[in-house]
Design a protein around this motif. Structure first.
Motif, PDB file in Angstrom:
ATOM      1  N   LEU A  13      34.197  55.491  11.921  1.00  0.00           N
ATOM      2  CA  LEU A  13      33.726  54.123  11.657  1.00  0.00           C
ATOM      3  C   LEU A  13      34.144  53.170  12.774  1.00  0.00           C
ATOM      4  O   LEU A  13      33.366  52.291  13.167  1.00  0.00           O
ATOM      5  N   LEU A  14      35.342  53.354  13.308  1.00  0.00           N
ATOM      6  CA  LEU A  14      35.759  52.525  14.446  1.00  0.00           C
ATOM      7  C   LEU A  14      34.885  52.825  15.664  1.00  0.00           C
ATOM      8  O   LEU A  14      34.504  51.905  16.405  1.00  0.00           O
ATOM      9  N   ARG A  15      34.573  54.079  15.857  1.00  0.00           N
ATOM     10  CA  ARG A  15      33.689  54.455  16.970  1.00  0.00           C
ATOM     11  C   ARG A  15      32.296  53.857  16.777  1.00  0.00           C
ATOM     12  O   ARG A  15      31.646  53.416  17.741  1.00  0.00           O
ATOM     13  N   GLY A  16      31.851  53.813  15.540  1.00  0.00           N
ATOM     14  CA  GLY A  16      30.546  53.225  15.254  1.00  0.00           C
ATOM     15  C   GLY A  16      30.493  51.732  15.512  1.00  0.00           C
ATOM     16  O   GLY A  16      29.407  51.163  15.681  1.00  0.00           O
ATOM     17  N   GLN A  17      31.654  51.078  15.551  1.00  0.00           N
ATOM     18  CA  GLN A  17      31.709  49.635  15.787  1.00  0.00           C
ATOM     19  C   GLN A  17      31.856  49.278  17.266  1.00  0.00           C
ATOM     20  O   GLN A  17      31.800  48.093  17.610  1.00  0.00           O
ATOM     21  N   GLU A  18      32.045  50.273  18.124  1.00  0.00           N
ATOM     22  CA  GLU A  18      32.235  49.985  19.548  1.00  0.00           C
ATOM     23  C   GLU A  18      30.988  49.347  20.156  1.00  0.00           C
ATOM     24  O   GLU A  18      29.870  49.541  19.673  1.00  0.00           O
ATOM     25  N   LYS A  19      31.187  48.600  21.243  1.00  0.00           N
ATOM     26  CA  LYS A  19      30.078  47.880  21.875  1.00  0.00           C
ATOM     27  C   LYS A  19      28.966  48.803  22.346  1.00  0.00           C
ATOM     28  O   LYS A  19      27.798  48.415  22.395  1.00  0.00           O
ATOM     29  N   THR A  20      29.327  50.036  22.710  1.00  0.00           N
ATOM     30  CA  THR A  20      28.323  50.981  23.209  1.00  0.00           C
ATOM     31  C   THR A  20      27.573  51.685  22.083  1.00  0.00           C
ATOM     32  O   THR A  20      26.632  52.422  22.336  1.00  0.00           O
ATOM     33  N   SER A  21      27.965  51.451  20.832  1.00  0.00           N
ATOM     34  CA  SER A  21      27.358  52.133  19.688  1.00  0.00           C
ATOM     35  C   SER A  21      26.157  51.364  19.160  1.00  0.00           C
ATOM     36  O   SER A  21      26.218  50.145  18.976  1.00  0.00           O
ATOM     37  N   LEU A  22      25.101  52.074  18.860  1.00  0.00           N
ATOM     38  CA  LEU A  22      23.925  51.459  18.245  1.00  0.00           C
ATOM     39  C   LEU A  22      24.119  51.235  16.748  1.00  0.00           C
ATOM     40  O   LEU A  22      23.245  50.705  16.080  1.00  0.00           O
ATOM     41  N   ARG A  23      25.243  51.635  16.225  1.00  0.00           N
ATOM     42  CA  ARG A  23      25.564  51.444  14.806  1.00  0.00           C
ATOM     43  C   ARG A  23      26.401  50.180  14.580  1.00  0.00           C
ATOM     44  O   ARG A  23      26.752  49.867  13.447  1.00  0.00           O
ATOM     45  N   ARG A  24      26.750  49.486  15.640  1.00  0.00           N
ATOM     46  CA  ARG A  24      27.712  48.392  15.510  1.00  0.00           C
ATOM     47  C   ARG A  24      27.231  47.289  14.576  1.00  0.00           C
ATOM     48  O   ARG A  24      28.033  46.722  13.827  1.00  0.00           O
ATOM     49  N   ASN A  25      25.937  46.966  14.577  1.00  0.00           N
ATOM     50  CA  ASN A  25      25.450  45.921  13.677  1.00  0.00           C
ATOM     51  C   ASN A  25      25.468  46.369  12.225  1.00  0.00           C
ATOM     52  O   ASN A  25      25.666  45.566  11.313  1.00  0.00           O
ATOM     53  N   GLU A  26      25.258  47.671  11.995  1.00  0.00           N
ATOM     54  CA  GLU A  26      25.275  48.196  10.635  1.00  0.00           C
ATOM     55  C   GLU A  26      26.678  48.147  10.042  1.00  0.00           C
ATOM     56  O   GLU A  26      26.851  48.023   8.829  1.00  0.00           O
ATOM     57  N   LEU A  27      27.686  48.251  10.915  1.00  0.00           N
ATOM     58  CA  LEU A  27      29.075  48.311  10.462  1.00  0.00           C
ATOM     59  C   LEU A  27      29.860  47.034  10.756  1.00  0.00           C
ATOM     60  O   LEU A  27      31.082  47.005  10.619  1.00  0.00           O
ATOM     61  N   LYS A  28      29.149  45.972  11.133  1.00  0.00           N
ATOM     62  CA  LYS A  28      29.844  44.772  11.600  1.00  0.00           C
ATOM     63  C   LYS A  28      30.641  44.064  10.512  1.00  0.00           C
ATOM     64  O   LYS A  28      31.559  43.292  10.818  1.00  0.00           O
TER      65      LYS A  28
END
Length: 499
Positions: free
Chosen positions: A113-128
């Motif tokens: 989940l932390l990896r999903g929040q990284e700036k390079t992740s396309l999942r960051r908005n989903e997990l913001k």
């Protein structure tokens, strides 16, 4: 033949028969055709539907969807939600290992989940909205959100909830996209770009008795007719696309069946509200009421879609009266154009995908708008070019659909809210923003639907996007395939399939 040789041959034959009998009856290779080559095999970098299809075999998720689109346990065997809807506690399945032998546990969930929040992740908005992740113990993780967010569990049924091996991510770094490791039923073996992706059975899969085949091979076949011919010949067992014209031509003795059920997605096109002529809502509404959705559904898609007028198909609880297409009304369209100062009509460019079906839809739209004096020029481009045009606003009309997500928020919020990440129409209305934000934090489904109905009542008049049809999940499946399970997200699950 002497007696010793005879006894030897008899013994060898008996051994061969016993060996054959000891092989699992379901041992086989499952061949699946995909209409596009998946890109990066890392859920944090994914933007394609076909990637999601491959991921389902490699990665398990925290939670999943069933055949009715309901959220069900997967790696999280149960969960609780606090009264204020801001804290989710996940109780993880015990004894699960990643395909590299490392344990799946609460620390692995935290890492993903932390990896999903990284700036390079396309999942960051989903997990913001996740502000704090607490590892309570080895098999319990607590997630604190900054605000109630009704779609949160739904998001975890897809790429944001897919669990990668932390050890593999650290080992391969940026090259992890070529070495994906999950807890899923199949292990990544390798790929031939543009041709095949091969997966092998995970012998240590946590679901007893699964998977039921030894190997899955994804075959890249962009031409739907080539895929169809391979299905008929037995070279393909499941095809993720099926020729629309063949749906009503399946012979009784065919070696395949057709799955044709509602999906969560929609098709249609954006109108750039930041530029003339679509800066005037009367013009947009005129275009909307000139399009005969039922004719498009019948002529192009052989009725393997549902004519629509909203982002919510019948597979979603938010589906409502706004989804009923308006009747074609040339007289009213002309009156609207006159009110907008476009009595003589106008012309615009509609950018389309390169597929024959979308081109045919574009040609039908050309014909439908022509009686009102509207001239449509069609321009075919690749999806990546379309997306870039949408982001920069360098277009007039842009035909881009959406494969759909299980929670309605993911089908509307980013598309129509002011500065939404998928709001290529550059439309903005505070009332719509407020209603959709309320729907995000409302836990009661009936109240959420009422909010979506109110937002759609506004959008039907503002028309930043022309909804045309809702796709069906349309697969060709060999009759030799057993255990296939339809899920409305249109993603193929392979764990239960046998041949």
């Amino acid at each position: 033949m002497n007696q010793r040789v005879s006894r030897f041959l008899l013994s060898a034959m008996s051994s061969a028969v016993l060996a054959a009998c000891s092989l699992p009856a379901w041992a086989a290779t499952l061949n699946i055709s995909l209409d596009a080559d998946p890109g990066k095999l890392d859920p944090t970098q994914s933007s394609m539907l076909n990637e999601r299809i491959v991921y389902q075999s490699i990665f398990d998720k925290l939670v999943d969807l069933d055949g009715e689109g309901k959220i069900v346990p997967m790696l999280a065997e149960r969960w609780t939600v606090s009264e204020d809807q801001k804290t989710y506690t996940l109780y993880l399945r015990k004894g699960v290992k990643f395909q590299d032998g490392t344990p799946f546990d609460a620390k692995a969930v935290e890492f993903n989940l932390l990896r999903g929040q990284e700036k390079t992740s396309l999942r960051r908005n989903e997990l913001k909205y996740v502000t704090k992740i607490t590892v309570v113990d080895e098999h319990t993780v607590k997630l604190d959100l900054s605000t109630p967010f009704a779609p949160f569990l739904s998001i975890l049924t897809d790429r944001a909830g897919m669990m990668s091996s932390p050890a593999a991510v650290k080992k391969y770094g940026e090259d992890y996209v070529n070495h994906p490791v999950g807890t899923g039923p199949f292990v990544y073996e390798g790929r031939l770009k543009g041709a095949t992706i091969t997966l092998k059975k995970n012998p240590d899969y946590w679901r007893a008795g699964l998977p039921k085949v030894d190997e899955v091979v994804y075959k890249i076949m962009p031409d739907v007719n080539v895929a169809f011919n391979n299905l008929r010949s037995g070279q393909v067992d499941i095809s993720n696309r099926f020729p629309y014209k063949e749906i009503t031509n399946v012979p009784a003795n065919a070696s395949y069946t057709v799955l044709n059920k509602p999906s969560l997605g929609f098709r249609g096109f954006y109108m750039n509200t930041g530029k003339p002529p679509f800066d005037k809502k009367e013009v947009r509404e005129a275009v909307d009421i000139l399009i005969d959705r039922n004719a498009i559904a019948k002529v192009v898609y052989n009725n393997a879609v549902a004519a629509g007028h909203s982002p919510f198909s019948k597979a979603q609880f938010a589906n409502g009266p706004s989804d009923v297409p308006p009747k074609v009304d040339l007289a009213r369209a002309k009156a609207l154009l006159k009110a907008a100062g476009k009595e003589g009509g106008f012309s615009f460019k509609l950018t389309l995908p390169t597929t024959p079906d979308e081109l045919q839809v574009g040609q039908m739209i050309q014909g439908m708008l022509r009686p009102a004096g509207i001239t449509v020029t069609l321009e075919k481009t690749e999806l990546a070019t379309q997306i870039e045009a949408g982001k920069t606003g360098n277009f007039e009309g842009l035909f881009v659909g959406w494969s759909g997500r299980p929670d309605p928020d993911q089908n509307i919020y980013d598309f129509v809210t002011t500065n939404g990440s998928l709001n290529y129409s550059h439309f903005g209305a505070k009332e719509v923003d407020d209603l959709l934000q309320q729907a995000r934090v409302e836990g009661d489904q009936a109240k959420r639907k009422a909010l979506y109905d109110q937002a759609m009542a506004i959008l039907v008049k503002e028309v930043p996007y022309i909804y045309t049809v809702h796709d069906n999940v349309l697969f060709g499946i060999a009759k030799s395939v057993k255990g296939f399970q339809y899920v409305p997200d249109g993603v193929i699950r392979t764990a239960t399939v046998s041949k």
